[in-house]
Design a protein around this motif. Structure first.
Motif, PDB file in Angstrom:
ATOM      1  N   SER A 268      37.350  44.562  32.185  1.00 21.72           N
ATOM      2  CA  SER A 268      37.166  45.244  31.205  1.00 21.72           C
ATOM      3  C   SER A 268      38.304  46.175  31.093  1.00 21.72           C
ATOM      4  N   GLY A 269      38.298  46.884  32.297  1.00 19.03           N
ATOM      5  CA  GLY A 269      39.147  48.164  32.098  1.00 19.03           C
ATOM      6  C   GLY A 269      40.467  47.922  32.954  1.00 19.03           C
ATOM      7  N   GLY A 270      40.836  46.915  33.502  1.00 14.44           N
ATOM      8  CA  GLY A 270      42.006  46.518  34.114  1.00 14.44           C
ATOM      9  C   GLY A 270      42.081  47.274  35.617  1.00 14.44           C
ATOM     10  N   LEU A 271      43.170  47.270  36.340  1.00 17.47           N
ATOM     11  CA  LEU A 271      43.343  48.111  37.520  1.00 17.47           C
ATOM     12  C   LEU A 271      44.257  49.108  37.371  1.00 17.47           C
ATOM     13  N   THR A 272      43.679  50.255  37.609  1.00 20.83           N
ATOM     14  CA  THR A 272      44.550  51.555  37.091  1.00 20.83           C
ATOM     15  C   THR A 272      45.946  51.294  37.963  1.00 20.83           C
TER      16      THR A 272
ATOM     17  N   THR B  50      45.947  46.155  31.618  1.00 18.35           N
ATOM     18  CA  THR B  50      45.967  44.777  31.524  1.00 18.35           C
ATOM     19  C   THR B  50      45.752  43.768  32.534  1.00 18.35           C
ATOM     20  N   THR B  51      45.699  44.361  33.830  1.00 24.46           N
ATOM     21  CA  THR B  51      45.731  43.670  34.889  1.00 24.46           C
ATOM     22  C   THR B  51      44.105  43.341  35.192  1.00 24.46           C
ATOM     23  N   ARG B  52      43.507  42.314  34.438  1.00 24.21           N
ATOM     24  CA  ARG B  52      42.091  42.059  34.403  1.00 24.21           C
ATOM     25  C   ARG B  52      41.528  40.814  34.802  1.00 24.21           C
TER      26      ARG B  52
ATOM     27  N   PHE C 100      31.364  26.516  35.600  1.00 23.01           N
ATOM     28  CA  PHE C 100      32.848  26.584  35.010  1.00 23.01           C
ATOM     29  C   PHE C 100      33.669  26.979  35.788  1.00 23.01           C
ATOM     30  N   LEU C 101      34.680  26.444  35.997  1.00 21.01           N
ATOM     31  CA  LEU C 101      35.657  26.746  36.876  1.00 21.01           C
ATOM     32  C   LEU C 101      37.122  26.593  36.304  1.00 21.01           C
ATOM     33  N   ASN C 102      37.848  27.763  36.641  1.00 17.14           N
ATOM     34  CA  ASN C 102      39.378  28.022  36.286  1.00 17.14           C
ATOM     35  C   ASN C 102      40.229  28.022  37.586  1.00 17.14           C
ATOM     36  N   ALA C 103      40.877  26.893  37.705  1.00 16.86           N
ATOM     37  CA  ALA C 103      41.674  26.893  39.202  1.00 16.86           C
ATOM     38  C   ALA C 103      42.916  27.776  38.962  1.00 16.86           C
ATOM     39  N   ASP C 104      43.198  28.505  37.960  1.00 16.73           N
ATOM     40  CA  ASP C 104      44.473  29.529  38.298  1.00 16.73           C
ATOM     41  C   ASP C 104      43.943  30.824  38.435  1.00 16.73           C
ATOM     42  N   GLY C 105      42.531  31.277  38.733  1.00 15.90           N
ATOM     43  CA  GLY C 105      42.133  32.420  38.476  1.00 15.90           C
ATOM     44  C   GLY C 105      42.003  33.326  37.324  1.00 15.90           C
ATOM     45  N   SER C 106      42.241  32.778  36.139  1.00 15.34           N
ATOM     46  CA  SER C 106      41.610  33.420  35.015  1.00 15.34           C
ATOM     47  C   SER C 106      40.196  33.737  34.793  1.00 15.34           C
ATOM     48  N   ASN C 107      39.919  34.861  34.152  1.00  9.15           N
ATOM     49  CA  ASN C 107      38.408  35.156  34.013  1.00  9.15           C
ATOM     50  C   ASN C 107      38.048  34.130  33.043  1.00  9.15           C
ATOM     51  N   ILE C 108      36.639  33.815  33.250  1.00  8.74           N
ATOM     52  CA  ILE C 108      35.776  32.875  32.211  1.00  8.74           C
ATOM     53  C   ILE C 108      34.715  33.931  31.824  1.00  8.74           C
TER      54      ILE C 108
END
Length: 894
Positions: free
Chosen positions: A153-157, A173-175, A285-293
């Motif tokens: 939600s807040g990304g990595l500062t 935006t790094t979420r 549920f899985l996302n192979a590229d590491g995106s959030n689900i």
């Protein structure tokens, strides 16, 4: 005794007479001095001749053997990137070389210890086995934990994460793990670290636990609506007025997610895959590229059922699965993690790294070995000394990090592979004795397996040299690259690009030939000066007419005027063909244009004019060396016995797994002599475990080769598993000195590996050279004394018995002249003999002179005695005459 004064009484000048007589008597003394000076002048002359001949011989040193002829030179455009050498097999040309990596040795470091002399562990006897091999698969780096929950939600500062002191560009935006991995990879050129996002997966218990479904049937009969979405894809929806069981259920979810359904296709487009079932309670549920689900239930009005809800009100839910990433070091170096919030990225600040998912295969060609640590040496210093004494390819040192204080632990054990290259990666295993486990403290210190426990930290990874040559990728375990270009060895110095020009070394050859001509002319001038006659001054040299000088001069000219014989396949047989010829005054002259022409057209044959060269019609028979007694000629070769190696051939077919018991030691005797030599027998310890046939062969080969006494003597073995499944050990040495015997000392019996197999000692090569007997030693065949092939040494490989063609041997001019010079200059040489004889003559003349001088003393004494007696007689007579005169005078008066 009365005082004597010769001549006073008589007036005779006795001293003057004796002096003149002795001058005549001593005249021969001058002849002795003349003779001595003449002989000493000859001694000095021979000294000058010896010096001149020695200088001439020195000029031949680079021409007497093939190694003195550098056929080709290799010139890099950038000598800071690489250097190179070429032999006669190389082909002139230009090559593009791009070096991308230089080989390095692996370095491991232990954790810190307060003291280097304090005991580590309880002192129980522990065997530590070191083996070298290659890591396969996997990567080297750090596996992160799940990213911080707030990241989605807040990304990595900004500034939260730094790698190897480089800040990774992150922001609000790094979420997701994917976006964080992208940010890390954007800096990989600078950091040397890349990132791989692990597949994101929703919680294994989201839709149930232990096989029990907790997804309740959706009931919207109370007037509400329901929608379930995954990753933004709606996978289920239920309008108002539908009773529980008549709409969305676990079973209906599974139906929508299975097969070629619209929902399944939509999830696939979103890169989301499905694992398990809702009905089974293990739906993920899985996302192979590491995106959030994101998994969300949207509810309006009165709804019951859904995720974790059965028959109770559903007010809606939302959860986001966030992945993790792994950091991968490009060169196997440790990774430094820092930043203001590394935990948010799933990491802990500090320096770390380990092999992840890798395999390890021992290299049987590399030595391995064991050390034993007990209460006598269980300190850092004791362990270091034991490792260094082992001599099995690993060196140990102790390094202090400089930390101080009561709780400081500054001392670290550092292990470094002795050789560079990927196949020098270490594996360190520990085992106890007598059924006891290894000392746990030693395990914590030293256990290291790239495919398992890694209690040591890798500070530098084993690496090969990597390069391209004319666009073709090549690798080497050392900084040198051989074989990429035929006949050329490249030595890499740093990463970079360079062209490499291979060309004929005409300048070096021209320089050597020019030096040869000059040295001969200097010698010839010295010979003329020492033994010639100058008609202007009408004087001759000190060695005019001397037979030794004349014979030396004649022998040199005769050898230079003759043709070279015995060498096959060459068109050059005399010096005139390369521009060297005699002048009227006996000196040599060099026509450089003719030499250059010979270099251009017959470059490789020029060596045969100067060096001792051998060439055979059989490529498996190679020239090694010759002696002054070896005669030039063409000699047929006949082989009656090929050299063989000492072998231990197993008869038992190895099973899929062979178990080696704890405390197994075997006694190995390798390449022993008669009578036996103690250093040729040693015990090896085999680590307990189960080994497949390939692993067992590797274990035995490396264990035997790891014995320092064997390796110091150059004794090694190879182990192979045949197509029939049996194991064979072979000494790498050839001949009657090649043998291999193994006996069980403790533990597993050798019959478990070799069955009833026995050892067979090696045989020396046997045969004739030119029809003359020859002596075999391993693969080397040497012509017997007294024959024309006396001292001709050849190596015989291949598999053919009987006639092996012919072997031509020639002695080039430089080789012949060097032998001639040695005959004259040696301790029993002609010049030495002549000088010794002359010095002895001078000594004899000195003795003769001393004897003659002694006789002169006697002669002078005799002369003095005679003339003194005459003086006395005359004086007496003078006295008598005076008396008589007085008497006569008196009588006359009377």
């Amino acid at each position: 005794m009365g005082i004597s004064s010769p001549g006073i009484g008589s007036g005779i000048k006795v001293d003057e007479i004796v002096s003149k007589l002795m001058a005549v008597e001593s005249a021969p003394l001058a002849d002795y001095d003349k003779k001595s000076a003449s002989y000493l002048a000859q001694v000095s002359a021979f000294g000058n001749l010896s010096g001149a001949l020695g200088s001439f011989q020195s000029s031949l040193s680079s021409l007497t053997s093939l190694s003195g002829f550098q056929s080709l030179i290799s010139t890099p455009s950038d000598s800071t990137v690489l250097t190179a050498t070429a032999n006669s097999n190389a082909q002139p040309g230009n090559y593009r070389v791009n070096v991308t990596q230089i080989a390095q040795a692996q370095t491991l470091a232990s954790g810190g210890y307060k003291s280097t002399t304090s005991a580590i562990g309880l002192g129980g006897k522990t065997t530590i086995n070191f083996s070298l091999g290659t890591v396969s698969g996997g990567s080297f780096g750090i596996t992160g934990t799940a990213l911080g929950a707030s990241l989605s939600s807040g990304g990595l500062t900004p500034g939260s994460l730094s790698l190897n002191n480089t800040v990774i560009a992150t922001d609000g935006t790094t979420r997701s793990a994917r976006l964080l991995a992208d940010a890390i990879n954007a800096k990989s050129t600078t950091t040397g670290v890349s990132a791989k996002a692990a597949a994101t997966a929703t919680s294994a218990t989201l839709f149930g636990a232990a096989g029990a479904s907790t997804f309740g049937n959706i009931d919207t009969s109370g007037g509400g609506t329901y929608s379930l979405s995954v990753g933004g894809v709606e996978i289920a929806a239920q309008a108002t007025g539908v009773a529980a069981g008549a709409g969305v259920t676990a079973a209906s979810l599974d139906a929508a997610l299975t097969g070629n359904t619209a929902v399944a296709r939509a999830l696939a487009d979103a890169n989301i895959t499905v694992k398990g079932t809702a009905a089974g309670g293990d739906l993920q549920f899985l996302n192979a590229d590491g995106s959030n689900i994101a998994v969300a239930e949207a509810v309006s009005g009165s709804v019951t059922g859904g995720i974790g809800n059965s028959g109770t009100a559903n007010i809606g839910s939302s959860t986001t699965a966030v992945g993790s990433i792994s950091l991968i070091s490009a060169d196997g170096s440790p990774i430094t993690v820092g930043g203001t919030n590394p935990a948010g990225a799933g990491f802990t600040a500090g320096v770390g790294g380990a092999y992840l998912g890798a395999g390890f295969a021992s290299d049987g060609t590399r030595t391995s070995g064991n050390i034993v640590i007990d209460s006598s040496n269980n300190t850092l210093q004791g362990i270091m000394a034991a490792i260094n004494k082992g001599g099995f390819g690993v060196t140990a040192s102790i390094v202090s990090d400089g930390s101080t204080g009561s709780s400081a632990t500054p001392n670290h054990l550092i292990l470094t592979a002795s050789d560079t290259g990927l196949n020098s990666t270490m594996k360190i295993s520990l085992s106890g004795t007598g059924g006891n486990p290894p000392d746990s403290a030693l395990v914590d210190l030293l256990a290291y397996d790239p495919a398992g426990t890694q209690n040591l930290s890798q500070k530098a990874a084993a690496a090969d040299t990597k390069a391209t040559v004319n666009g073709i990728a090549v690798t080497s375990s050392s900084a040198g690259i051989s074989g990429a270009i035929t006949g050329v060895t490249i030595s890499t110095l740093k990463v970079g690009s360079s062209t490499l020009t291979v060309s004929k070394d005409s300048a070096s050859l021209t320089s050597s030939v020019t030096a040869f001509v000059k040295a001969y002319n200097d010698l010839s001038n010295q010979i003329t000066s020492l033994g010639g006659y100058n008609p202007d001054t009408k004087t001759g040299g000190p060695l005019l007419g001397d037979s030794t000088l004349r014979n030396l001069q004649a022998s040199i000219r005769r050898q230079l005027s003759s043709s070279i014989t015995g060498l096959q396949g060459t068109s050059l047989t005399n010096l005139s063909q390369i521009g060297i010829s005699f002048q009227k005054d006996g000196s040599l002259t060099l026509d450089t244009s003719k030499l250059q022409k010979a270099i251009t057209s017959n470059f490789n044959d020029i060596a045969g004019l100067f060096a001792a060269v051998g060439r055979g019609s059989d490529p498996d028979i190679k020239f090694v060396s010759s002696t002054a007694k070896t005669q030039a000629g063409d000699f047929p070769i006949n082989i009656t016995q090929l050299a063989t190696q000492g072998t231990l051939q197993g008869t038992a077919v190895l099973p899929a797994e062979t178990v080696i018991d704890a405390d197994t030691t075997w006694t190995v005797t390798l390449n022993d002599t008669k009578p036996a030599t103690l250093a040729n027998t040693a015990k090896i310890s085999l680590p307990a475990g189960s080994y497949n046939p390939s692993q067992l062969a590797t274990l035995l080969q490396s264990s035997i080769n790891g014995v320092s006494a064997f390796s110091s003597a150059g004794a090694t073995v190879t182990a192979t598993v045949g197509d029939d499944g049996t194991l064979k050990l072979v000494s790498t040495r050839y001949g009657s000195k090649s043998n291999l015997h193994i006996a069980t000392a403790t533990g597993t019996d050798i019959s478990a590996v070799f069955g009833t197999g026995g050892s067979v000692d090696g045989l020396d090569v046997a045969g004739t050279i030119g029809g003359y007997t020859a002596t075999g030693d391993g693969q080397t065949l040497t012509g017997s004394p007294g024959a024309p092939v006396d001292g001709l040494k050849l190596t015989v490989a291949g598999t053919t018995l009987g006639s092996r063609g012919s072997f031509g041997f020639s002695q080039g001019y430089a080789y012949q002249l060097n032998t001639l010079a040695s005959d004259y200059l040696g301790t029993k040489g002609a010049i030495t003999s002549r000088t010794t004889g002359l010095n002895n003559t001078v000594k004899d003349i000195a003795k003769q002179k001393d004897a003659f001088a002694s006789r002169l003393t006697d002669i002078e004494a005799r002369y003095r005695a005679q003339y003194s007696a005459l003086d006395t007689s005359i004086a007496s007579m003078n006295t008598t005459a005076s008396f008589l005169a007085q008497q006569f005078a008196a009588m006359s008066k009377q």
